[in-house]
Design a protein around this motif. Sequence first.
Motif, PDB file in Angstrom:
ATOM      1  N   ARG A 154     -18.691   1.206   3.944  1.00 47.89           N
ATOM      2  CA  ARG A 154     -19.566   0.068   4.213  1.00 47.89           C
ATOM      3  C   ARG A 154     -19.277  -0.542   5.576  1.00 47.89           C
ATOM      4  NH1 ARG A 154     -19.434  -3.207  -1.592  1.00 47.89           N
ATOM      5  NH2 ARG A 154     -20.655  -1.677  -2.801  1.00 47.89           N
ATOM      6  N   VAL A 213     -21.897  -0.779   8.772  1.00 44.64           N
ATOM      7  CA  VAL A 213     -22.241  -1.994   9.514  1.00 44.64           C
ATOM      8  C   VAL A 213     -22.090  -1.757  11.015  1.00 44.64           C
ATOM      9  CG1 VAL A 213     -21.554  -4.370  10.004  1.00 44.64           C
ATOM     10  CG2 VAL A 213     -21.682  -3.567   7.637  1.00 44.64           C
ATOM     11  N   VAL A 245     -28.177 -10.982   9.891  1.00 42.02           N
ATOM     12  CA  VAL A 245     -27.586 -10.472   8.648  1.00 42.02           C
ATOM     13  C   VAL A 245     -28.638  -9.750   7.825  1.00 42.02           C
ATOM     14  CG1 VAL A 245     -26.478 -11.104   6.484  1.00 42.02           C
ATOM     15  CG2 VAL A 245     -25.827 -12.278   8.581  1.00 42.02           C
ATOM     16  N   ALA A 294     -29.323  -6.341   9.253  1.00 39.36           N
ATOM     17  CA  ALA A 294     -28.211  -5.419   9.015  1.00 39.36           C
ATOM     18  C   ALA A 294     -28.187  -4.976   7.556  1.00 39.36           C
ATOM     19  CB  ALA A 294     -26.888  -6.082   9.396  1.00 39.36           C
ATOM     20  N   ALA A 295     -28.407  -5.918   6.649  1.00 38.02           N
ATOM     21  CA  ALA A 295     -28.401  -5.591   5.221  1.00 38.02           C
ATOM     22  C   ALA A 295     -29.480  -4.575   4.894  1.00 38.02           C
ATOM     23  CB  ALA A 295     -28.597  -6.866   4.405  1.00 38.02           C
ATOM     24  N   ILE A 328     -28.583  -0.959   6.219  1.00 33.49           N
ATOM     25  CA  ILE A 328     -27.530  -0.181   5.544  1.00 33.49           C
ATOM     26  C   ILE A 328     -27.686  -0.152   4.028  1.00 33.49           C
ATOM     27  CG2 ILE A 328     -25.866  -0.543   7.398  1.00 33.49           C
ATOM     28  CD1 ILE A 328     -24.643  -2.788   5.883  1.00 33.49           C
ATOM     29  N   LEU A 376     -27.455  -2.709   1.734  1.00 34.04           N
ATOM     30  CA  LEU A 376     -26.553  -3.566   0.962  1.00 34.04           C
ATOM     31  C   LEU A 376     -27.172  -4.942   0.793  1.00 34.04           C
ATOM     32  CD1 LEU A 376     -23.144  -2.701   2.657  1.00 34.04           C
ATOM     33  CD2 LEU A 376     -23.997  -1.859   0.461  1.00 34.04           C
ATOM     34  N   GLN A 411     -27.483  -9.025   1.099  1.00 40.14           N
ATOM     35  CA  GLN A 411     -27.216  -9.903   2.230  1.00 40.14           C
ATOM     36  C   GLN A 411     -25.823 -10.517   2.136  1.00 40.14           C
ATOM     37  OE1 GLN A 411     -30.439 -12.557   3.214  1.00 40.14           O
ATOM     38  NE2 GLN A 411     -29.078 -14.025   4.209  1.00 40.14           N
ATOM     39  N   THR A 470     -23.067  -9.267   0.635  1.00 39.21           N
ATOM     40  CA  THR A 470     -22.045  -8.262   0.950  1.00 39.21           C
ATOM     41  C   THR A 470     -22.002  -7.989   2.448  1.00 39.21           C
ATOM     42  OG1 THR A 470     -22.277  -7.211  -1.212  1.00 39.21           O
ATOM     43  CG2 THR A 470     -21.327  -5.878   0.559  1.00 39.21           C
ATOM     44  N   THR A 471     -23.172  -7.863   3.061  1.00 34.88           N
ATOM     45  CA  THR A 471     -23.241  -7.596   4.497  1.00 34.88           C
ATOM     46  C   THR A 471     -22.633  -8.746   5.289  1.00 34.88           C
ATOM     47  OG1 THR A 471     -25.271  -6.320   4.158  1.00 34.88           O
ATOM     48  CG2 THR A 471     -24.779  -7.025   6.405  1.00 34.88           C
ATOM     49  N   HIS A 472     -22.898  -9.973   4.853  1.00 22.76           N
ATOM     50  CA  HIS A 472     -22.349 -11.138   5.548  1.00 22.76           C
ATOM     51  C   HIS A 472     -20.822 -11.140   5.483  1.00 22.76           C
ATOM     52  CE1 HIS A 472     -21.209 -15.454   5.978  1.00 22.76           C
ATOM     53  NE2 HIS A 472     -22.091 -15.377   6.962  1.00 22.76           N
ATOM     54  N   LEU A 503     -19.494  -8.518   7.860  1.00 27.69           N
ATOM     55  CA  LEU A 503     -19.644  -8.948   9.251  1.00 27.69           C
ATOM     56  C   LEU A 503     -18.587  -9.993   9.618  1.00 27.69           C
ATOM     57  CD1 LEU A 503     -23.532  -9.170   9.487  1.00 27.69           C
ATOM     58  CD2 LEU A 503     -22.068  -7.705  10.896  1.00 27.69           C
TER      59      LEU A 503
END
Length: 267
Positions: free
Chosen positions: A6, A10, A24, A27-28, A31, A33, A35, A37-39, A42
């Motif tokens: 993961r 990112v 965010v 990006a989410a 990939i 995922l 929001q 989890t992505t945050h 990051l």
Amino acid sequence: MSGTQRTFAVLRALADAPPTGMRVTQAAKAIGLTQGTTHRLLQALVAEGMVEQDGQSKLYRLGMDLFALAARAGNAWDLRSLCRPALLRLCGSLGDTVFLLVRSRFDAVCVDRIDGPFPIRAFTGDIGGRVALGVGQGALAILAFLPEAEREEVIRYNVPRLREFGVYDEVYLRTEIDRVRESGYAARQAGLLDGMAGLAVPLFDRSGAIVAALSVGTLTARLSAERLPTVVQMLKREAEALSARINPFDPALRRPMHSSPAMESSQ
């Protein structure tokens, strides 16, 4: 995906983002995922300096610490050391003088040279010498494959500098650039230096960006129409093999005048 996968997902998403960065939510989506989890990913990368967040726009982009790590990975294969065996092979096989040139702003700099048995003259002279981009085959090969915006900037700056060579003007230079881009090499069998001829091929890094040129300087009589294809083939073969090994983040590509102690002492 594992946590490590993961994290790299990112980083890869940010690498493909516009220079200003990405949100965010973007990006989410990129990939796959959530929001939240992505945050979290990051923010963890920001804490490690691998990612930066703009204070005003809140956009995320790759951080300078990540580029610093990539640059350190290039130290084991600095450009001059990497290319030296290829220059030796070319000189030994062709019996001509071979040069390695890199870009330094509006100029091309000779960072290495292996002399053949025939006395020649070159625009850059010895190691550490420089010439305006567009003058001589190596400098022309570099100029021809710069990104368009950079190429245009160099042309605007260098055209007045090229006029001292007599036959150079903007129309001529652009015609030569188009010819080099089409053929993949620069060649002149009757050079501006009396009795001298030259041939050069571009040298790219693994990302496909132009970083240098491999160039042969020889006597006009030694670069006949019959011999030229052989020389082109040999230079292109070496250049293709080198390109696969050149790290785009090699510090020597950004500071060519500091690529070897011998060059520093020659200044």
